[in-house]
Design an enzyme around this catalytic site. Structure first.
Site, PDB file in Angstrom:
ATOM      1  N   VAL A   1       0.945   6.287  -2.390  1.00  0.00           N
ATOM      2  CA  VAL A   1       1.622   5.021  -2.093  1.00  0.00           C
ATOM      3  C   VAL A   1       0.995   4.476  -0.819  1.00  0.00           C
ATOM      4  O   VAL A   1       0.479   5.236   0.008  1.00  0.00           O
ATOM      5  CB  VAL A   1       3.157   5.178  -1.934  1.00  0.00           C
ATOM      6  CG1 VAL A   1       3.823   5.427  -3.271  1.00  0.00           C
ATOM      7  CG2 VAL A   1       3.515   6.285  -0.958  1.00  0.00           C
ATOM      8  N   SER A   2       1.035   3.161  -0.652  1.00  0.00           N
ATOM      9  CA  SER A   2       0.298   2.534   0.450  1.00  0.00           C
ATOM     10  C   SER A   2       0.880   2.778   1.825  1.00  0.00           C
ATOM     11  O   SER A   2       0.182   2.731   2.819  1.00  0.00           O
ATOM     12  CB  SER A   2       0.179   1.027   0.217  1.00  0.00           C
ATOM     13  OG  SER A   2      -0.598   0.805  -0.938  1.00  0.00           O
ATOM     14  N   SER A   3       2.196   3.014   1.912  1.00  0.00           N
ATOM     15  CA  SER A   3       2.812   3.214   3.224  1.00  0.00           C
ATOM     16  C   SER A   3       3.998   4.156   3.116  1.00  0.00           C
ATOM     17  O   SER A   3       4.489   4.433   2.019  1.00  0.00           O
ATOM     18  CB  SER A   3       3.251   1.873   3.817  1.00  0.00           C
ATOM     19  OG  SER A   3       4.178   1.243   2.959  1.00  0.00           O
TER      20      SER A   3
END
Length: 200
Positions: free
Chosen positions: A9-11
Site C-alpha cells: 500500500v502506498s502509505s
C-alpha cells in the site's frame, strides 16, 4: 515449492485488508506474506528485498494486481525478468489471469503475457504520475486559497523586544524568554537572529 504473497500500500494510513483476504483465500501461510507500506515508484522496499532473499527456484509469488508490485514501468519489467528468468520463480497476478507464468510456458503464452505485462506496467506508472500531478495541482490550488503547509509559524509576543532587552541585561535567562514567549529555545534564537537582521 512454496507459495508466497506480496502486499503493498502506498502509505501507512492505507488499508491492506483487501489484498490480505485474497492471499488468505489462496491459503498462503501468514509467515510467507510480505507487506510494504510505501510508494511503488521503485523497488527499494525493505520487505520486498527480504522476499527476494527468501524466494527459491520453483516458488510461486502471488500479487493482487500489477500496481501492487510497483508503479514504475521499467522497474516492473526488470523485476519480472529477475523473478521469472533469473530466479525461476512463478508469478501469479490474481486480478489478471493472463499474467500467470505457470500456464504461459509456451512461446505464444509468453508473448501474450509479455504484452499484457507491458500494457499494465505502463498503466500503473501513468496512474502514479496522474496521482502525483493531481496532488501538485491540489497543493497549488490550496496555496492560492491561502492554505499554509508545514509547521505553523510561532509569532513572537507583543512584548518580545522587551523580554529580549531584559535577557541582554541579564535579568532573565534565555529559557525564561522562550517560556514566556511560548516557543522552544531554538525558535527563540531564530527569532532573535531575525530581529537583529530587521533592526540593522
Amino acid at each position: 515449492m512454496d507459495k508466497f504473497g506480496y502486499v503493498r500500500v502506498s502509505s501507512t494510513d492505507q488499508n491492506e485488508d483487501r489484498q490480505l483476504l485474497e492471499l488468505q483465500r489462496l491459503k498462503i501461510p501468514k509467515r510467507n506474506i510480505y507487506i510494504d507500506k510505501q510508494s511503488g515508484k521503485n523497488f527499494n522496499r525493505p520487505r520486498y528485498i527480504e522476499l527476494l532473499k527468501t524466494l527459491e527456484k520453483g516458488d510461486i509469488l502471488y500479487v493482487k494486481s500489477i500496481d501492487r508490485l510497483g508503479r514504475n514501468y521499467k522497474e516492473i519489467l526488470k523485476q519480472w525478468q529477475i523473478l521469472t528468468k533469473e530466479m525461476e520463480v512463478d508469478i501469479v497476478v490474481i486480478d489478471m489471469p493472463l499474467l500467470d507464468t505457470r500456464t504461459a510456458k509456451d512461446l505464444l503464452g509468453t508473448f501474450i503475457a509479455d504484452i499484457v505485462l507491458q500494457v499494465l506496467s505502463f498503466v500503473a506508472q501513468n496512474e502514479r504520475e496522474n496521482i502525483k500531478r493531481r496532488q501538485e495541482e491540489g497543493i497549488k490550488a490550496a496555496k492560492l486559497r491561502g492554505v499554509e503547509f508545514g509547521r505553523p509559524v510561532i509569532k513572537p509576543p507583543a512584548n518580545f523586544q522587551f523580554l529580549v532587552k531584559q535577557w541582554k541585561q541579564g535579568k532573565i535567562s534565555a529559557d525564561d524568554v522562550a517560556k514566556k514567549s511560548k516557543m522552544s529555545i531554538s525558535t527563540f534564537y531564530r527569532r532573535l537572529r531575525e530581529l537583529r537582521i530587521s533592526t540593522h
